[in-house]
Design an enzyme around this catalytic site. Structure first.
Site, PDB file in Angstrom:
ATOM      1  N   GLU A   1       0.835  -1.200   0.000  1.00  0.00           N
ATOM      2  CA  GLU A   1       0.000   0.000   0.000  1.00  0.00           C
ATOM      3  C   GLU A   1       0.869   1.249   0.000  1.00  0.00           C
ATOM      4  O   GLU A   1       0.491   2.275  -0.569  1.00  0.00           O
ATOM      5  CB  GLU A   1      -0.940   0.008   1.216  1.00  0.00           C
ATOM      6  CG  GLU A   1      -1.995   1.106   1.141  1.00  0.00           C
ATOM      7  CD  GLU A   1      -3.116   0.922   2.154  1.00  0.00           C
ATOM      8  OE1 GLU A   1      -4.167   0.378   1.783  1.00  0.00           O
ATOM      9  OE2 GLU A   1      -2.928   1.306   3.320  1.00  0.00           O
TER      10      GLU A   1
ATOM     11  N   HIS B   1       6.427 -26.680   3.520  1.00  0.00           N
ATOM     12  CA  HIS B   1       5.546 -27.737   3.017  1.00  0.00           C
ATOM     13  C   HIS B   1       4.491 -27.172   2.070  1.00  0.00           C
ATOM     14  O   HIS B   1       3.539 -27.876   1.723  1.00  0.00           O
ATOM     15  CB  HIS B   1       4.874 -28.454   4.182  1.00  0.00           C
ATOM     16  CG  HIS B   1       5.855 -29.108   5.111  1.00  0.00           C
ATOM     17  ND1 HIS B   1       6.358 -30.376   4.888  1.00  0.00           N
ATOM     18  CD2 HIS B   1       6.452 -28.655   6.241  1.00  0.00           C
ATOM     19  CE1 HIS B   1       7.212 -30.683   5.851  1.00  0.00           C
ATOM     20  NE2 HIS B   1       7.285 -29.661   6.691  1.00  0.00           N
TER      21      HIS B   1
ATOM     22  N   LYS C   1     -13.775   1.695  -3.671  1.00  0.00           N
ATOM     23  CA  LYS C   1     -14.749   1.833  -2.580  1.00  0.00           C
ATOM     24  C   LYS C   1     -15.916   2.732  -2.998  1.00  0.00           C
ATOM     25  O   LYS C   1     -17.070   2.489  -2.624  1.00  0.00           O
ATOM     26  CB  LYS C   1     -14.059   2.387  -1.337  1.00  0.00           C
ATOM     27  CG  LYS C   1     -13.055   1.435  -0.723  1.00  0.00           C
ATOM     28  CD  LYS C   1     -12.570   1.884   0.636  1.00  0.00           C
ATOM     29  CE  LYS C   1     -11.728   3.124   0.591  1.00  0.00           C
ATOM     30  NZ  LYS C   1     -11.138   3.465   1.892  1.00  0.00           N
TER      31      LYS C   1
END
Length: 553
Positions: free
Chosen positions: A356, A387, A513
């Site tokens: 950001e 893993h 947004k």
């Protein structure tokens, strides 16, 4: 500053990268002095860059680049409150949040540390009241559960630190369980509400603007739940909510009592705000004494950043190694690999901090950059990642720069000698894996001596030459975690300073947004009609599908 790509040192680094060519780390590692030349210590922190594809000349050129970019001046501007956030015309003063109480920092004719200390003192009063069992809900029962409602910097930082420092809960206090809810879909909050008793639950409504739709939606749902169960909305708001924001007016309008409001300031970016009242969940987890130790560790790193020579400056060196990988070796992926389960959320925290901040393609002058900036960053606990995606690191086609992070000491506080030994054996095994994996990434097959008769199949080969840095802390404490977080904050700033971008705004998250609000209105259409002129064909199709499905259900 002109484009860094126009500087003489940038050109020299390009030539250095060409000269280095395909030279392998296994060849570089033959230098017996390499570790001494490329590792630095500070106050319990060790940064080792000897597994980076860097030679002494490379480091010299990188330091010249930093000087040509006037890095020392920019560091001073950051720490003294100059308006370096140019797009928003204000300073970025998260470092001021960890100043000692007796220090002054004058910005625009005001000693801003006075307000900072006043906010910390009020926060301490609230924390001590809750820890003493004196904060009571509308039924008179003391608070036992606290739910932090926030998103982004109001969630990731406090969540990461609370998990990392869960072992540092103060003794002899009323136990309080901290939970977090951030998702706009309500899934986290819904899960929490199933288990919570409204009479003993306190919500922290954390939002810099106090209008972030994700947090506001969760807060409205929480308020409805409390009022439905307890009645008397006025008392519910007074005794079951604390507000943390930069806007006292909006907190008051929403119904948060003035005595339950904590303030922070517009010069604190959300992802840099855990040091402020946004850190209230942290203080509830580890106490104000522990919280102040977190601040002290960060401040110690700030002082190191401000006063150390660039060649000995840990954030500067970590940042420059990243610049080398990204801009000159074309390595644009970064993995964060902690070897301590308490740092589970540290990669997530750094993902926001770095991407950001530095996910920018426009210079401070508003020009499109002609060089790469922030890498794609991800990570996982090292033992789990082994893993999961270490296969790609060791044998995939992508070059990845890795940060290995681990404490040297652990479990010394366990009283039972046998149990202590068992857990310390496990920690030693974790350290062994940390060092072995970085060594294998560096050397490849050469890490394991082979007989001349051995002729492994191609699928068994390890190419090595994957760069990595190792960060060791003596042990994980509030103080050392404060150092570690501040180290990465300053690393981000140094890289932004060299790339000539603004790490303190985030316009890229705003437009999505805004258009989401208009899109929501389409999902409320009772007639199932979507205005084709308002949306593209793809989005219109998705909206129509959802509306039809909702009607049929």
């Amino acid at each position: 500053m002109s484009r860094p790509s126009n500087l003489a040192s940038w050109y020299a680094l390009q030539q250095e990268a060409k000269q280095m060519g395909d030279r392998h780390l296994r060849e570089m590692s033959n230098n017996d002095q390499r570790y001494q030349e490329l590792s630095r210590h500070f106050d319990g922190l060790l940064l080792d860059l000897s597994k980076q594809r860097i030679e002494p000349l490379t480091l010299q050129l990188l330091l010249q680049l930093a000087e040509e970019c006037q890095l020392s001046t920019k560091i001073n501007d950051l720490l003294t409150g100059q308006p370096i956030n140019l797009s928003e015309k204000r300073p970025a003063l998260h470092t001021a949040l960890r100043l000692p109480a007796n220090e002054e920092l004058w910005v625009d004719g005001q000693d801003i540390n006075l307000g900072i200390q006043a906010s910390l003192d009020k926060m301490q009063q609230l924390v001590e009241k809750i820890h003493a069992g004196q904060w009571r809900g509308v039924t008179g029962l003391p608070v036992t559960h606290v739910v932090n409602l926030g998103v982004g910097g109001s969630d990731l930082g406090p969540l990461m630190v609370c998990h990392a420092l869960a072992d540092f809960k103060p003794k002899n206090i009323s136990p309080v369980k901290i939970q977090f809810a951030s998702t706009i879909d309500g899934s986290q909050l819904a899960e929490s509400l199933k288990e919570l008793n409204p009479a003993t639950t306190l919500f922290i409504f954390s939002s810099k603007s106090f209008s972030t739709i994700d947090t506001l939606t969760n807060a409205k749902t929480a308020r409805h739940w409390l009022v439905d169960k307890l009645g008397n909305e006025e008392l519910v708001l007074k005794q079951h909510f604390i507000g943390v924001s930069g806007s006292t007016e909006k907190m008051t309008q929403w119904g948060i009592a003035e005595e339950n409001q904590l303030l922070f300031w517009d010069w604190v970016g959300g992802r840099y705000s855990l040091w402020s009242a946004i850190g209230l969940p942290i203080a509830l987890q580890i106490g104000m004494q522990g919280f102040r130790q977190l601040l002290a560790g960060a401040h110690a790193l700030d002082q190191h950043f401000a006063t150390s020579r660039l060649i000995d400056n840990l954030p500067v060196l970590l940042a420059l190694s990243g610049i080398w990988n990204i801009n000159f070796l074309n390595i644009r992926a970064q993995a964060i690999l902690p070897y301590d389960g308490r740092l589970k959320y540290f990669p997530d925290y750094l993902t926001q901090l770095e991407m950001e901040s530095n996910g920018k393609s426009t210079s401070l002058k508003g020009e499109a950059v002609d060089y790469a900036t922030c890498p794609v960053l991800w990570g996982e606990l090292g033992p789990n990642a082994q893993h999961a995606f270490y296969q790609l690191l060791h044998q995939g086609t992508e070059a990845v720069n890795c940060d290995f992070i681990a404490p040297v000491h652990r479990y010394h506080e366990i009283e039972d000698p046998e149990a202590r030994k068992k857990f310390q054996d496990q920690h030693r095994l974790s350290l062994a894996n940390c060092f072995a994996q970085s060594r294998l990434l560096m050397l490849g097959d050469a890490a394991v001596p082979k007989l001349e008769s051995d002729q492994p199949m191609p699928h068994l080969l390890y190419r090595g030459n994957q760069p990595s840095s190792t960060l060791l802390i003596d042990e994980l404490t509030p103080y050392s975690l404060g150092q570690l977080i501040a180290l990465y904050e300053h690393k981000v700033f140094v890289q932004a300073a060299i790339w000539n971008i603004n790490p303190f705004d985030q316009w890229g998250v705003e437009l999505g947004k805004k258009i989401a609000l208009a899109t929501e209105q389409a999902l409320l259409a009772e007639d199932q009609q979507v205005n084709p002129e308002a949306f593209d064909p793809s989005t219109s199709g998705l909206l129509k599908h959802c509306l039809t499905t909702i009607k049929q259900s």
